[in-house]
Design a protein around this motif. Structure first.
Motif, PDB file in Angstrom:
ATOM      1  N   ASP A  52       0.813  -1.222   0.000  1.00 37.94           N
ATOM      2  CA  ASP A  52       0.000   0.000   0.000  1.00 37.94           C
ATOM      3  C   ASP A  52       0.842   1.267   0.000  1.00 37.94           C
ATOM      4  OD1 ASP A  52      -2.397  -1.403  -0.043  1.00 37.94           O
ATOM      5  OD2 ASP A  52      -2.387  -1.669   2.130  1.00 37.94           O
ATOM      6  N   GLU A  53       2.142   1.139   0.350  1.00 37.62           N
ATOM      7  CA  GLU A  53       3.018   2.310   0.317  1.00 37.62           C
ATOM      8  C   GLU A  53       3.547   2.582  -1.094  1.00 37.62           C
ATOM      9  OE1 GLU A  53       3.528   4.139   3.069  1.00 37.62           O
ATOM     10  OE2 GLU A  53       2.153   2.743   4.046  1.00 37.62           O
ATOM     11  N   VAL A  54       3.517   1.550  -1.941  1.00 40.25           N
ATOM     12  CA  VAL A  54       4.026   1.723  -3.302  1.00 40.25           C
ATOM     13  C   VAL A  54       3.185   2.769  -4.018  1.00 40.25           C
ATOM     14  CG1 VAL A  54       4.303   0.605  -5.554  1.00 40.25           C
ATOM     15  CG2 VAL A  54       4.989  -0.590  -3.469  1.00 40.25           C
ATOM     16  N   GLY A  55       3.860   3.664  -4.707  1.00 37.86           N
ATOM     17  CA  GLY A  55       3.182   4.795  -5.343  1.00 37.86           C
ATOM     18  C   GLY A  55       3.947   6.071  -5.075  1.00 37.86           C
ATOM     19  N   ASP A  56       4.736   6.069  -3.963  1.00 38.61           N
ATOM     20  CA  ASP A  56       5.605   7.217  -3.709  1.00 38.61           C
ATOM     21  C   ASP A  56       6.878   7.038  -4.546  1.00 38.61           C
ATOM     22  OD1 ASP A  56       7.298   5.435  -2.443  1.00 38.61           O
ATOM     23  OD2 ASP A  56       6.807   6.079  -0.415  1.00 38.61           O
ATOM     24  N   PRO A  57       7.807   8.001  -4.520  1.00 41.24           N
ATOM     25  CA  PRO A  57       8.976   7.897  -5.412  1.00 41.24           C
ATOM     26  C   PRO A  57       9.994   6.814  -5.051  1.00 41.24           C
ATOM     27  CG  PRO A  57       8.521  10.192  -4.858  1.00 41.24           C
ATOM     28  CD  PRO A  57       7.674   9.358  -3.955  1.00 41.24           C
ATOM     29  N   SER A  58       9.860   6.151  -3.879  1.00 39.06           N
ATOM     30  CA  SER A  58      10.939   5.238  -3.481  1.00 39.06           C
ATOM     31  C   SER A  58      10.518   3.795  -3.197  1.00 39.06           C
ATOM     32  CB  SER A  58      11.648   5.782  -2.232  1.00 39.06           C
ATOM     33  OG  SER A  58      10.746   5.871  -1.153  1.00 39.06           O
TER      34      SER A  58
END
Length: 605
Positions: free
Chosen positions: A73-79
């Motif tokens: 669920d954290e995937v989506g930010d730049p890292s």
């Protein structure tokens, strides 16, 4: 420097330090029920870190594909990434802290290798506690390599201690960070004083103790070093990029998403987030489906994670206005980008395209059914004066029908409703807690319990595979196995259910070999020699690489011969009675056998 160049330089450097390059292994762990996927470069090397001898020797290096699902669920930010590569080097009872730290610093800073600015590097070491002293040894070696005192942060066990589990091998680690803030780091800046501007790129674990119980650490007679460098992060730093998604690891994938969606990445942050999710999840799905032991989308285990990744990617494709099936097109870009390092992707591309398209069709059908279910609920919802859809209803639509919360919100808004998002999150949290309780053993961090029973089961898989070939023919090939102390699960290629007679025949053959009390022997040899002698192998190892070959039976009259890492019994009577409990479908063209063993002679220590 490109990712391909970084990968090659890393291997070249450690070969120059007398390390042997070994093959990275499957994303699906062999006989390890504690995790769904290979989560780190050290994962396939656990038996050797615990004391088994590696056929390639005591200094090893490789690159390894990994999947970590804890923060999907954290995937989506730049890292954040679900799928990533680890570059690793190991010392199995050979060198220790001095050489390990020296190698790492030389590779990072030498102009011949990466040439990073030493002023932008800082490290952390173990601060010490009631169980073990502060790691002054590691700090001293860092200083000898030129690391200033103010660039060394002493942090607690939560940051700088690695353990196999509640008991077993453990020890301090030292982590290496690179400055990603503006200009040069100010005096006194390190991970301990500024966690925002220092990015971790490398971790060196020093396994020097055996934990007997909560309060007792005993020094290990044979100390190991296990290191891991994140390829995508280091590549990002070398190119001066602010995000891994701006490097050539992801740019060809993003270009294909732009083409399919007519959206230009970098225009709108919310849409950029969708692009990053599609890029990461599609790459992850391709690596899982294209793996030598690739799983298919399903409702359990690794297959469920795969399904979730695919469906989340499709949902964000819809947000970008992509209405037709599109993941197979993106998969082509992924395969093209990674086929040199991972040739199995090209070899399995038809399966990848077929599975992705089938799952997309299923999901679109699911969405249609979910919308129909929403319409059924609508008359009752209209009676609610608050005009609010409860979190419980929203979660039921999601859990039972696969209907995403955002779609419930959209359909609700069209009819004048809001959705109790907090109530949805609470229902989801309770569901996740229940799942974690049911599957408490599935998050121990990658070390399967190596008991006598699991060793017996492991050898039984060799007997089972050969028995299946004898009964069903040469088209049978292992697709994966999973072992606990209670049972074994074995997946194999076959295009129809087995008959009762075939199942009984296979079971009888296995038990016959157990009763014969055949010897189990191991020999180290090059892979090509092993296959020439008839040994079964998944052919993932590099040409010329030495492998362990386990033979069941006499040298010139064997029943089974396989390339395998172990562990195994010494003779088959130690296994005990073998019983097949169930034979069923696992996925298209793959069958699954569940079996148990009982009794057997004790293993020799």
């Amino acid at each position: 420097m490109t990712a391909n160049e970084l990968r090659s330089k890393y291997i070249e450097f450690f070969k120059s330090k007398n390390h042997v390059e070994i093959s990275g292994q499957s994303l699906i762990p062999e006989n390890d029920p504690s995790v769904l996927f290979t989560t780190a470069g050290m994962h396939p090397l656990v038996p050797y870190l615990l004391g088994e001898k590696h056929p390639a020797g005591t200094r090893l290096t490789d690159y390894q594909k990994c999947i970590r699902t804890g923060d999907i669920d954290e995937v989506g930010d730049p890292s954040h990434l679900t799928c990533f590569e680890m570059l690793g080097n190991w010392s199995l009872g050979d060198y220790f802290k001095k050489e390990s730290i020296g190698f790492s610093y030389e590779f990072l800073t030498s102009p011949k290798w990466l040439g990073l600015d030493p002023r932008k590097i800082s490290v952390t070491v173990f601060a010490g506690d009631d169980n073990a002293p502060r790691d002054e040894e590691a700090a001293t070696y860092w200083k000898e390599n030129g690391m200033p005192e103010d660039k060394i942060a002493y942090l607690p066990a939560s940051d700088n201690w690695w353990a196999a589990g509640p008991t077993g091998p453990c020890g301090p680690d030292t982590e290496i960070f690179y400055w990603v803030g503006e200009g040069l780091p100010p005096a006194g800046s390190n991970k301990g004083t500024d966690s925002e501007n220092w990015m971790e790129i490398w971790n060196n674990v020093f396994m020097q103790y055996n934990r007997v119980d909560e309060k007792t650490l005993v020094p290990l007679p044979k100390k190991n070093v296990d290191t891991g460098m994140g390829l995508e992060r280091t590549n990002c730093i070398l190119q001066g990029k602010t995000s891994v998604y701006l490097t050539e690891v992801f740019q060809p994938i993003i270009a294909k998403i732009e083409e399919l969606s007519s959206y230009k990445y970098g225009t709108d942050e919310e849409k950029d987030r969708s692009v990053r999710i599609i890029a990461d999840h599609s790459r992850s799905a391709v690596f899982i489906l294209g793996d030598q032991k690739g799983v298919s989308p399903s409702n359990v285990g690794a297959g469920y994670v795969l399904r979730r990744l695919i469906r989340r990617a499709v949902r964000h494709g819809m947000k970008l206005g992509i209405e037709k099936n599109f993941l197979a097109d993106i998969a082509q870009a992924v395969i093209e980008n990674f086929k040199c390092a991972y040739p199995e992707l090209e070899q399995n591309k038809e399966k990848i395209f077929t599975e992705l398209s089938a799952e997309e069709n299923k999901f679109r059908d699911t969405l249609r059914k979910g919308e129909a279910e929403f319409q059924k609920l609508l008359p009752n919802l209209m009676k609610n004066p608050k005009k609010e859809i409860s979190g419980k209803i929203a979660f039921r639509l999601y859990d039972t029908f696969g209907f995403p919360l955002e779609l419930t919100q959209e359909l609700g808004a069209e009819n004048g409703f809001t959705v109790d998002v907090e109530g949805f999150k609470e229902a989801e949290r309770k569901h996740q807690e229940a799942s974690k309780t049911q599957d408490a053993g599935a998050a121990k961090g990658g070390l399967a319990e190596q008991s006598d029973t699991t060793t017996k089961y492991h050898t039984a898989t060799h007997l089972l595979q050969q028995a299946l070939v004898n009964v069903l023919g040469d088209k049978v090939a292992q697709k994966g196995s999973n072992i606990t102390n209670e049972r074994m699960r074995f997946d194999f290629t076959f295009d129809r259910p087995m008959t009762k007679e075939e199942i009984q025949k296979v079971e009888d053959i296995v038990n016959e070999q157990i009763k014969k009390d055949l010897p189990v022997t191991m020999e180290v040899m090059p892979l090509e020699k092993a296959t020439a002698e008839g040994a079964r192998a998944l052919f993932t190892n590099k040409y010329g690489e030495d492998v362990k070959v386990y033979t069941i039976g006499e040298k010139d009259n064997w029943f089974s011969k396989e390339v395998c890492g172990g562990p195994h019994v010494q003779h088959t009577a130690q296994i005990g009675e073998f019983k097949i409990q169930k034979e069923q479908s696992s996925s298209a063209g793959v069958r699954r056998i569940r079996a148990v063993i009982s009794g057997g002679l004790p293993l020799e220590k």
